[in-house]
Design a protein around this motif. Structure first.
Motif, PDB file in Angstrom:
ATOM      1  N   MET A 499       0.848  -1.556  -0.498  1.00  0.00           N
ATOM      2  CA  MET A 499       0.554   0.413   0.012  1.00  0.00           C
ATOM      3  C   MET A 499       0.607   1.369   0.181  1.00  0.00           C
ATOM      4  SD  MET A 499      -3.394  -0.508   1.898  1.00  0.00           S
ATOM      5  CE  MET A 499      -3.114  -1.383   3.658  1.00  0.00           C
ATOM      6  N   GLU A 500       1.485   1.400   0.738  1.00  0.00           N
ATOM      7  CA  GLU A 500       2.704   2.332   1.069  1.00  0.00           C
ATOM      8  C   GLU A 500       2.938   3.135  -0.847  1.00  0.00           C
ATOM      9  OE1 GLU A 500       5.069   5.630   1.795  1.00  0.00           O
ATOM     10  OE2 GLU A 500       2.888   4.960   2.555  1.00  0.00           O
ATOM     11  N   ARG A 503       1.088   4.444  -3.479  1.00  0.00           N
ATOM     12  CA  ARG A 503       1.085   5.694  -2.953  1.00  0.00           C
ATOM     13  C   ARG A 503       2.424   6.309  -3.575  1.00  0.00           C
ATOM     14  NH1 ARG A 503      -2.112   3.748   2.021  1.00  0.00           N
ATOM     15  NH2 ARG A 503      -0.098   3.132   3.428  1.00  0.00           N
ATOM     16  N   GLU A 530      -9.504  -0.313   1.775  1.00  0.00           N
ATOM     17  CA  GLU A 530      -8.291   0.230   2.148  1.00  0.00           C
ATOM     18  C   GLU A 530      -7.147   0.246   0.916  1.00  0.00           C
ATOM     19  OE1 GLU A 530      -6.498  -1.610   5.316  1.00  0.00           O
ATOM     20  OE2 GLU A 530      -7.844  -1.528   7.139  1.00  0.00           O
ATOM     21  N   HIS A 531      -7.097  -1.146   0.052  1.00  0.00           N
ATOM     22  CA  HIS A 531      -5.879  -0.724  -0.840  1.00  0.00           C
ATOM     23  C   HIS A 531      -6.649   0.283  -1.828  1.00  0.00           C
ATOM     24  CE1 HIS A 531      -5.997  -5.591  -0.047  1.00  0.00           C
ATOM     25  NE2 HIS A 531      -5.026  -5.090   0.878  1.00  0.00           N
ATOM     26  N   ALA A 534      -5.413   3.475  -1.023  1.00  0.00           N
ATOM     27  CA  ALA A 534      -4.520   3.502  -0.945  1.00  0.00           C
ATOM     28  C   ALA A 534      -3.885   3.862  -2.855  1.00  0.00           C
ATOM     29  CB  ALA A 534      -3.516   2.211  -0.809  1.00  0.00           C
TER      30      ALA A 534
END
Length: 559
Positions: A499-500, A503, A530-531, A534
């Protein structure tokens, strides 16, 4: 002296009046003396002038003991003397006092609580000559009030302590829920990751992408795939129950044609029915109304009940599926089998977790006792009801002689539920391959899964570069020579998670619109959200299979 002159006065009336006053005084004294309330009097100097029998009884002091004695100094405790003196002084000045509480001490030293009314006493000319005190013994009431006060204090302390305990318990439960969520996520990843390789490579072998298999090899691959799929189903059921318990399940409601859904599930299980030569008869009421439910969960409910019927129905048996409209604006589905049935004593527990009516028999047939429990929860989540009958109640078919059987039924309301209506994409339909290979970035830290994904992508000849953690993926994306058309991003990776990495890649101009696909073992709605938040465009769930990957490639590369 010549005689005496007598001058008289008739004092009869005066004597009569004096006698009357004396009689009234005596009557008053008698009344005061025998009154139930303690009554006493003091003069202007605070000395006792009256002391009735009740005052004697309460205090233990006789009238002879107290007459002419200072009341305040003799009976009142030092801490109350000033206050009582003030009450008497006020009465001597014409200001009377009602309901003044103070303690007296008996001759034996016992404490008596008194409620006092102090009244100014005047003579016939109106001159203040003292104070009359009328009391009431409130010792028992005060004791009761004190006991009540102590009980109230104890209750408040208990409530405070219990509230603190409950807050601590709530805090622990919240922490446990967080741990549970993390545990579910971890277990989902840890269990699905090895299954990803097992089912993925099995899929590659069964699809004959790299050559033909002989009959024995093909049979072995099928057995591996069947066992892997069975294990995956068990894992999914356990995780689903845990997610429902944690309140982490969200349903996507939409219109569901039960006729098509039932037909699809029966076709899915056709090979299993053929193997035992079980006849499946479906009877659906004409013009059946459309229900609104989660289509994926609808398939899961039907699959669980039919799998249970298949397991307990002997060879050459019958399974009947009957769908009707119930009187209460619901659609009812009855699934009856000619199997071994259930004892009535077991019907109440058949939908309980891990319950098995005959443990030895059920373990031999295969099963954990979780499928029907999950089915009950899924039906109830959609405002439906579920139940079972034994023996079976066939509505259209002829039940074989001697067969006990069982009927499992559920109902779903026909009214529209609140929820998100979403289209159900069918990734099982494979279309022709892509016209040309594309440059794809694969971020995956597990070597076995990475090898499997590379083999799958090689079928269509895609140009692939590999990153083994999120930081490497970002570095490869930044290189000027790379221009990836699609990125497969594993979410759970060391150094930097997916995820980071997503981003950060989204901050690179040429990748703002590039499809980034989350590859994850977490399949719940919250994880998907959440995915997407991101920056991912879509999600591939582990275990990953060829048809799922090809569907995503066709969907997002749009060639």
């Amino acid at each position: 002296v010549v005689g005496v002159v007598g001058v008289g006065q008739d004092i009869t009336e005066r004597k009569q009046a004096e006698q009357d006053r004396e009689r009234v005084a005596n009557d008053l004294t008698q009344l005061i003396d025998t009154a139930n309330a303690p009554i006493f009097g003091i003069d202007a100097q605070g000395l006792v002038t009256e002391w009735n029998q009740t005052a004697e009884r309460i205090t233990g002091y006789s009238k002879g003991d107290v007459m002419g004695q200072p009341l305040v100094a003799k009976f009142i405790t030092e801490d109350y003397r000033e206050a009582v003196s003030e009450v008497f002084d006020n009465a001597l000045n014409g200001t009377e006092t009602d309901n003044f509480e103070f303690p007296l001490y008996t001759k034996d030293g016992e404490r008596v609580e008194v409620l006092l009314n102090a009244t100014t006493r005047r003579d016939a000319t109106g001159q203040v000559v003292g104070v009359v005190g009328v009391g009431q013994d409130i010792t028992e009431r005060k004791q009761a009030e004190d006991a009540l006060s102590r009980e109230r204090l104890n209750l408040e302390q208990t409530v405070t302590a219990r509230t603190s305990e409950l807050r601590q318990s709530l805090k622990q439960l919240e922490e446990a829920d967080r741990h549970k969520s993390r545990f579910l996520s971890t277990m989902s990843h840890e269990l699905r990751t090895p299954l990803n390789a097992i089912l993925g490579f099995t899929d590659l072998l069964d699809g004959k992408f790299f050559g033909e298999l002989n009959e024995k090899q093909h049979d072995y691959v099928r057995q591996i795939d069947g066992s892997g799929q069975h294990l995956l189903a068990l894992i999914n059921d356990l995780l689903d129950v845990a997610k429902i318990d944690a309140g982490a399940v969200e349903l996507d409601f939409g219109p569901v044609d039960l006729s098509d859904t039932i037909s699809g599930v029966v076709n899915m299980m056709a090979a299993q029915f053929r193997q035992k030569e079980i006849t499946v008869e479906t009877h659906i009421e004409p013009e059946l109304p459309t229900v609104h439910m989660d289509v994926r969960r609808a398939r899961q409910i039907l699959l669980n009940i039919l799998s249970n019927a298949h397991k307990y129905t002997p060879d050459d048996g019958i399974i009947e599926i009957s769908v009707t409209t119930a009187d209460d604006n619901r659609v009812r589905v009855d699934i009856s089998d000619s199997g071994i049935g259930l004892e009535k004593a077991h019907l109440a527990n058949v939908f309980s977790e891990f319950y098995q009516a005959d443990r030895v028999r059920d373990e031999n047939l295969g099963g954990t006792g979780i499928g029907l429990a999950l089915t009950r929860r899924l039906v109830e989540l959609q405002n439906g009801e579920i139940g079972a009958h034994c023996p079976a109640r066939f509505q259209h078919s002829q039940k074989p002689k001697g067969a006990q059987g069982a009927t499992f039924w559920f109902t779903i309301p026909c009214t529209l539920h609140t929820g998100r209506d979403v289209p159900c994409a069918d990734s099982n339909n494979q279309s022709p391959r892509l016209n040309q290979p594309s440059q794809i970035l694969v971020a995956e830290d597990n070597e076995t899964n990475l090898t499997m994904i590379l083999e799958m992508l090689s079928i269509e000849g895609h140009l692939v570069k590999v990153a083994r953690n999120g930081a490497e993926a970002v570095s490869l994306a930044k290189l000027p020579g790379n221009s990836f058309k699609l990125i497969l991003m594993d979410i759970n990776m060391p150094t930097m998670d997916g995820m980071e990495a997503t981003r950060r890649i989204r901050t690179i101009d040429r990748y703002r619109e590039t499809p980034i696909i989350a590859v994850t073992a977490a399949v719940d709605d919250n994880s998907r959200a959440e995915h997407m938040a991101a920056g991912c465009n879509d999600q591939l769930s582990k275990p990953l299979q060829v048809r799922d990957l090809f569907y995503i490639l066709r969907k997002h590369l749009k060639q």
